[in-house]
Write a protein that holds these residues in place. Structure first.
Motif, short mmCIF file in Angstrom:
data_model
loop_
_atom_site.label_atom_id
_atom_site.label_comp_id
_atom_site.label_asym_id
_atom_site.label_seq_id
_atom_site.Cartn_x
_atom_site.Cartn_y
_atom_site.Cartn_z
N GLU A 116 0.84 -1.20 0.00
CA GLU A 116 0.00 0.00 0.00
C GLU A 116 0.87 1.25 0.00
N GLY A 117 0.34 2.30 -0.59
CA GLY A 117 1.04 3.58 -0.61
C GLY A 117 0.15 4.70 -0.12
N PRO B 269 0.01 9.64 7.92
CA PRO B 269 -1.12 8.85 7.44
C PRO B 269 -1.90 8.15 8.55
N GLU B 270 -3.21 8.21 8.41
CA GLU B 270 -4.11 7.39 9.21
C GLU B 270 -4.40 6.11 8.43
N GLU B 271 -5.08 5.19 9.08
CA GLU B 271 -5.33 3.89 8.44
C GLU B 271 -6.08 4.04 7.13
N PRO C 145 7.45 -2.23 7.41
CA PRO C 145 6.74 -1.09 7.99
C PRO C 145 6.76 0.09 7.03
N PRO C 146 5.98 1.13 7.28
CA PRO C 146 5.97 2.29 6.39
C PRO C 146 7.37 2.85 6.16
N VAL C 147 7.74 3.04 4.90
CA VAL C 147 9.07 3.54 4.55
C VAL C 147 8.95 4.58 3.44
N THR C 148 9.88 5.50 3.43
CA THR C 148 10.02 6.46 2.33
C THR C 148 11.19 6.03 1.47
N LEU C 149 11.35 6.69 0.33
CA LEU C 149 12.50 6.40 -0.53
C LEU C 149 13.80 6.71 0.20
#
Length: 491
Positions: free
Chosen positions: A350-351, A357-359, A471-475
């Motif tokens: 997911e992006g 960000p919320e769910e 887990p959520p990651v950025t570039l």
């Protein structure tokens, strides 16, 4: 197989079937090789050049690691596959038909060898070496009015025997569910890429699953010995094999494995059998040219010699599946699904563009073959091969990316860049204009719905989230952590 049988029609049909498989394989290479294994692929071509030797894994791309050469080779393969499908060598005078046919099939084999040997993990499937072995034998079948060498037809039957019998042995030695006849309770749901028939087959009565598992053992362990019997018994064995493979095609997406096995099974027929059941006549043939007969015998001697190690492996209690014993993939060992997974795991990527960000801010990427949405019917893709989707199935078996999934973080980085090549491998990109700021990957347990559940909800799947894969990651996160993409080979 008696030597007084004729095989002109057998050869003609076998070559046309093989041309269709080659066409699918080269189309896959044209559309997928560069984003997966090209210069800037998820597993870059430079890694292959650096780690392999030309002698061990020969490839045109070892000598010229250039995406333009990759593209030209793939589309050349597509064009030559169409030439083979149209039987162009048969249009030529007899004196030119044989050399033209040999050159055509040899170039197809050499080109595809280059893709398999340079494709790394994304080309690590048993049907790759099987296509190369089948394609090698096709070089010596000939064309025109001359009869094909009977010994080459026997070699196709020998290849089919190792394909089927090896698969049967690895199953009966492997997972207990093959011996207690419960394997089909799980297979249709947990196989790499279900198709529309998989849901139907999964929901058939358990008594049917016991019967079809037993039938699998008969077709793979007993029927192959008929391939070398006199007609019509050899054709009966070939027919059973074709029907078995057709069922597998109706209930799963196994690339061109089943289609190629059907092509090999044509070698169990003779022209007499084919003309008795098909509205065709076999043309009058001339004797096989002596040089072609001599070359066929030499090839047979080479194949017999190279078969020693695959046969030893096949008969060993520590049997390995889908292995090659020579750098040209001339004679290989085969086997599939020696063990069956009981639970289907899926990765959902997911992006989001949200800063915090919320769910509800996350949007899922859709894959071409792997299920994501629970209300989407499983698609039919075979004999086309979705290489990324197959690797996603393997990756989901682990709770975290492992050493063999070092391509996966490179895949996420490409999504964060909005890389056109990588995004072309997706079913649907929810960020077509601007890439997301963050991505995350969750791991789910998926299961087919029952007929009652489907009637009530319209869903094909149920799913339950069981953990975080990435887990959520950025570039920037991926790059600062030693991003294992184009310029790095470490995780």
């Amino acid at each position: 197989m008696p030597t007084d049988e004729s095989y002109w029609l057998v050869r003609f049909l076998l070559q046309r079937g093989l041309a269709v498989v080659y066409l699918a394989a080269f189309l896959v290479a044209a559309r997928q090789f560069r984003p997966l294994s090209g210069e800037d692929g998820l597993l870059p071509l430079g890694d292959y050049v650096e780690r392999a030797s030309f002698r061990e894994r020969p490839s045109l791309f070892y000598l010229v690691p250039d995406d333009r050469v990759v593209g030209a080779s793939a589309w050349t393969g597509v064009g030559l596959s169409i030439v083979a499908l149209l039987a162009v060598p048969y249009w030529l005078p007899d004196r030119a038909a044989l050399p033209a046919s040999m050159c055509l099939w040899a170039v197809l084999w050499a080109l595809y060898q280059s893709f398999v040997n340079a494709g790394q993990l994304f080309y690590g499937f048993g049907w790759e070496s099987m296509l190369l072995e089948t394609g090698f034998l096709a070089i010596f079948l000939g064309a025109g009015s001359a009869a094909p060498p009977t010994v080459v037809v026997w070699l196709f039957a020998w290849l089919l025997f190792r394909n089927m019998f090896g698969a049967g042995l690895i199953k009966i030695r492997g997972d207990d569910c093959w011996r207690d006849l419960t394997s089909m309770d799980y297979h249709y749901e947990t196989q790499p890429m279900p198709n529309p028939g998989s849901w139907v087959a999964h929901n058939l009565p358990k008594r049917f699953h016991r019967f079809e598992t037993l039938g699998n053992h008969v077709v793979e362990l007993a029927v192959p010995f008929l391939y070398f019997a006199p007609q019509p018994y050899a054709a009966i064995g070939g027919t059973a094999t074709i029907l078995f493979q057709a069922w597998l095609m109706l209930t799963g997406n196994f690339s061109w494995l089943n289609a190629l096995t059907i092509v090999q099974a044509i070698a169990t027929f003779s022209d007499g059998v084919l003309t008795a059941v098909l509205p065709v006549d076999a043309p009058a043939t001339t004797p096989t040219p002596l040089p072609q007969e001599v070359l066929a015998v030499v090839v047979a001697v080479v194949v017999v010699a190279l078969s020693i190690r695959p046969v030893r492996n096949m008969l060993s209690t520590t049997q390995r599946m889908n292995s090659s014993y020579d750098p040209l993939n001339l004679v290989n060992t085969y086997g599939a699904f020696g063990s069956i997974t009981r639970t289907r795991y899926q990765l959902v990527v997911e992006g989001t563009d949200a800063e915090r960000p919320e769910e509800g801010d996350w949007t899922a990427y859709e894959f071409a073959g792997q299920p994501v949405r629970t209300d989407e019917r499983p698609p039919q893709w075979a004999p086309y091969h979705l290489r990324l989707d197959w690797q996603l199935w393997f990756a989901a078996m682990r709770p975290r990316p492992g050493p063999r999934q070092r391509w996966f973080l490179a895949f996420l980085a490409d999504l964060l860049r909005g890389d056109d090549g990588t995004c072309s491998l997706l079913g649907e990109n929810p960020f077509p204009d601007d890439p997301p700021e963050r991505v995350r990957v969750s791991r789910y347990r998926y299961a087919f719905t029952t007929p009652e559940e489907r009637a009530e909800t319209g869903e094909w799947w149920t799913r339950e989230r069981i953990g975080t894969y990435v887990p959520p990651v950025t570039l920037a996160d991926l790059q600062s952590g030693g991003e294992p993409d184009r310029r790095s080979t470490t995780v």
